[in-house]
Design a protein around this motif. Structure first.
Motif, PDB file in Angstrom:
ATOM      1  N   GLY A 108       0.828  -1.211   0.000  1.00 30.40           N
ATOM      2  CA  GLY A 108       0.000   0.000   0.000  1.00 30.40           C
ATOM      3  C   GLY A 108       0.858   1.255   0.000  1.00 30.40           C
ATOM      4  O   GLY A 108       0.623   2.196  -0.782  1.00 30.40           O
ATOM      5  N   GLN A 109       1.880   1.285   0.865  1.00 27.17           N
ATOM      6  CA  GLN A 109       2.709   2.486   0.977  1.00 27.17           C
ATOM      7  C   GLN A 109       3.555   2.691  -0.292  1.00 27.17           C
ATOM      8  O   GLN A 109       3.730   3.833  -0.759  1.00 27.17           O
ATOM      9  CB  GLN A 109       3.590   2.377   2.233  1.00 27.17           C
ATOM     10  N   LEU A 110       4.060   1.596  -0.864  1.00 22.90           N
ATOM     11  CA  LEU A 110       4.819   1.720  -2.116  1.00 22.90           C
ATOM     12  C   LEU A 110       3.921   2.235  -3.241  1.00 22.90           C
ATOM     13  O   LEU A 110       4.306   3.127  -4.014  1.00 22.90           O
ATOM     14  CB  LEU A 110       5.417   0.362  -2.509  1.00 22.90           C
ATOM     15  N   PHE A 111       2.717   1.705  -3.294  1.00 21.23           N
ATOM     16  CA  PHE A 111       1.754   2.105  -4.334  1.00 21.23           C
ATOM     17  C   PHE A 111       1.396   3.580  -4.201  1.00 21.23           C
ATOM     18  O   PHE A 111       1.354   4.331  -5.178  1.00 21.23           O
ATOM     19  CB  PHE A 111       0.516   1.220  -4.228  1.00 21.23           C
ATOM     20  N   GLN A 112       1.167   3.987  -2.939  1.00 17.33           N
ATOM     21  CA  GLN A 112       0.798   5.367  -2.660  1.00 17.33           C
ATOM     22  C   GLN A 112       1.936   6.314  -3.044  1.00 17.33           C
ATOM     23  O   GLN A 112       1.706   7.384  -3.599  1.00 17.33           O
ATOM     24  CB  GLN A 112       0.513   5.497  -1.157  1.00 17.33           C
TER      25      GLN A 112
END
Lengths: 403, 403
Positions: A102-106
């Motif tokens: 999630g954090q990488l995608f964001q």
């Protein structure tokens, strides 16, 4: 990095199944399991990940809604626990991986290679007599007989599964996981004491042990302990002790072998009656399948020599982890300025099931304090939990965005 | 001799508690027990014997109604059986003795020394956790704690006892057995295979074995069978097998010792968990108390050496039978033109309890087919059953009428 989020979520998930003894009971398809999978969907949605649920209740959270037939980088672990187990087994990898993806995608947007976090429905086998049903379904290794299994209350696996999948449909679409697994990376607590006794914070798993479990039976003739002459006795316990002594003597010489006689049942098991039957469960594990096979051969020779019989109740092949993925984990550990080491896993994991389907797989371990797991005392220092997640995130970044 | 009567009655008593599996369940104070004790009174009354019932429900049938404080020749056995036991254990001696006393009284009138047949209320300990309560009460060796014992349904020993004694009062007076025991003679099936493998029909018992029973415990540290290194393990099963091997090796060298490990319980007794505790029951018996004590000493040394602990749960002293009574049995066997031999009893009997109260005691054994007892298959050839009763009757005649 968002360190607080991981710890906050782990403590929140601990409440979903918290027992009065300080442990967690969150077995597949129970109420807390259902709440936990819904919570997982909510976390993934917050990051804008694309979720779906398969027919087992496993939740996938991907960086793209078009991953069908594509090779994806899969990362996750299992949502279920053993009865009154610890607060980290499974869920640590589940939460860490969805946060990482999630954090990488964001932060970095859609990766070159799709990332997909996964929360497997089941791994422990603590409610129904079947293990790894989540990852076995995903990799087409699930026997349909599983669906007919019943738990202690008589509830069937299939009915419980259907009810929960119907519930989960309210929060996420149902789909078929028909993507190709390019790599599988699982972060997990070690559950043993090797890392706890080492200066390293991180281990890359080189192999997952092969395991054979035998139910060995010796037979005798039951009779009165006082009136039966020693010379005429056929004593199943005497044979069992002879057998166990020979097994210990033989296997103790084999380097690297882990073996355990954890269970013994005598019949009729009365102090003044000569036993007519003794059942013994022997568990043997080794990272080298050849050594495991050799140990098994020795044991069966001993069994035959003393006139006992056996049944093979578990037979899992030794599974090496993908070498390139291991190298990737070692690089990422160094980049995070952490001390890493290589070790093998003595316990089975979803990564073993997935590796056996020919998908390159690897595991990252963090230390278990005092090497205990499956009990309320299971714990890992916060520093180590965060370190493990940092390594996972860096591995995923390198694989998905830089290749 | 009235041979048919013995067999007829044994078959009738077999019906009082007959099980669907072909055995007999007639536990102390159950319905069939009550019917059987009433039947016993009726048989004794038919011969004109003087009956009374003590507070335990034991029935006495004497050749005189004035045996208080007198030295009497007592003969009998126990009315109760184990669960699904055989048709001869106990009841063979009970029926044979009341017939012998009754027939002698009918034929020869009042003897010089009073004869008294007895049907002990209980010996087996199969309903409440206490054995020999009938003979222990008679010889003032009964612990009052017995009265508070409960069976599996929660019924107390004392309440059940009271109810049945009240019932028995309808057929016979209640009395206190305050006579002196001049001699006690018990006829019983051997329950072992020595006589069955010998040309003899009759054995005189020379000794009843001393018996010690130990509950031995080894301790370990429970942990995962796969993740725990071999070198760091504390395995209660490994210790238990080591202990049992040493016990077998040590005790197998001791001539005449009978020993049995009949019961073992591991905790948690799960195939993939290293046991944290193993309990083992060891039963050792010998006719020579010194040898028994020596065996016990060796076992405790082994227990200490491997760091285990134990609790002594049974401790009965070796009991020689009265030598003059043995000679009397041998004479009577010869007079009946039967082949006799001497042997010891590996099982406990009421005769052991009574001998330990300093009353001269002896036992007469008849063969058990295939040496089996406490099972529906328990049997003795009719010739042997009748032979045993003839010997008993002759012994009683010589002791009571000819001395």
């Amino acid at each position: 990095m968002n360190d607080e989020k991981l710890m906050t979520l782990l403590h929140e998930f601990k409440q979903l199944g918290a027992t009065s003894m300080g442990g967690v009971t969150r077995c597949v398809y129970d109420d807390n399991w259902s709440l936990a999978q819904k919570k997982y969907v909510a976390i993934a949605n917050d990051y804008g990940l694309y979720c779906f649920c398969d027919k087992m209740g496993t939740i996938y959270a991907a960086t793209s809604d078009h991953i069908s037939h594509k090779p994806v980088i899969l990362t996750g672990s299992h949502m279920d626990t053993v009865v009154n187990g610890g607060w980290l087994d499974g869920i640590y990898g589940v939460v860490s991986s969805v946060l990482a993806v999630g954090q990488l995608f964001q932060k970095f947007g859609t990766p070159k290679i799709p990332l997909c976090a996964v929360s497997f429905s089941e791994e422990e086998g603590s409610r129904f007599d079947a293990t790894f049903t989540g990852s076995r379904y995903l990799t087409h290794q699930l026997d349909d007989a599983v669906f007919n299994l019943k738990d202690r209350t008589g509830a069937t696996f299939n009915q419980e599964r259907q009810n929960r999948v119907t519930e989960l449909r309210q929060v996420t679409p149902i789909g078929i996981p028909d993507f190709k697994i390019r790599s599988y990376i699982e972060l997990h607590i070690e559950q043993g004491n090797t890392l706890d006794q080492s200066p390293a914070n991180i281990a890359v798993v080189t192999d997952i042990v092969g395991q054979k479990r035998l139910l060995i039976t010796t037979k005798g003739i039951s009779n009165h302990a006082g009136t039966t002459q020693m010379s005429g006795r056929v004593d199943a316990m005497r044979k069992a002790v002879d057998l166990m002594t020979k097994i210990y003597s033989s296997l103790e010489l084999m380097k690297g072998l882990r073996f355990t006689i954890g269970k013994i049942i005598a019949f009729p098991n009365v102090a003044n009656v000569i036993p007519e039957k003794v059942d013994i469960a022997l568990d043997i594990r080794h990272i080298d399948q050849n050594v495991l096979d050799q140990a098994f051969e020795q044991v069966t020779q001993i069994i035959n020599a003393v006139g006992a019989t056996y049944r093979l109740t578990t037979n899992v092949v030794a599974t090496p982890m993908d070498y390139q993925l291991q190298q990737q984990v070692i690089r990422s550990t160094k980049q995070e300025k952490l001390v890493g080491e290589r070790l093998f896993s003595g316990a089975g994991h979803d990564a073993q099931v997935i590796a056996n389907s020919k998908a390159p797989s690897v595991m990252i371990f963090v230390p278990s304090q005092n090497g205990v797991s499956h009990v309320p005392q299971e714990n890992t220092a916060e520093f180590d939990l965060l370190a493990g997640q940092r390594v996972l995130k860096r591995v995923l970044y390198d694989l998905a965005y830089c290749s």
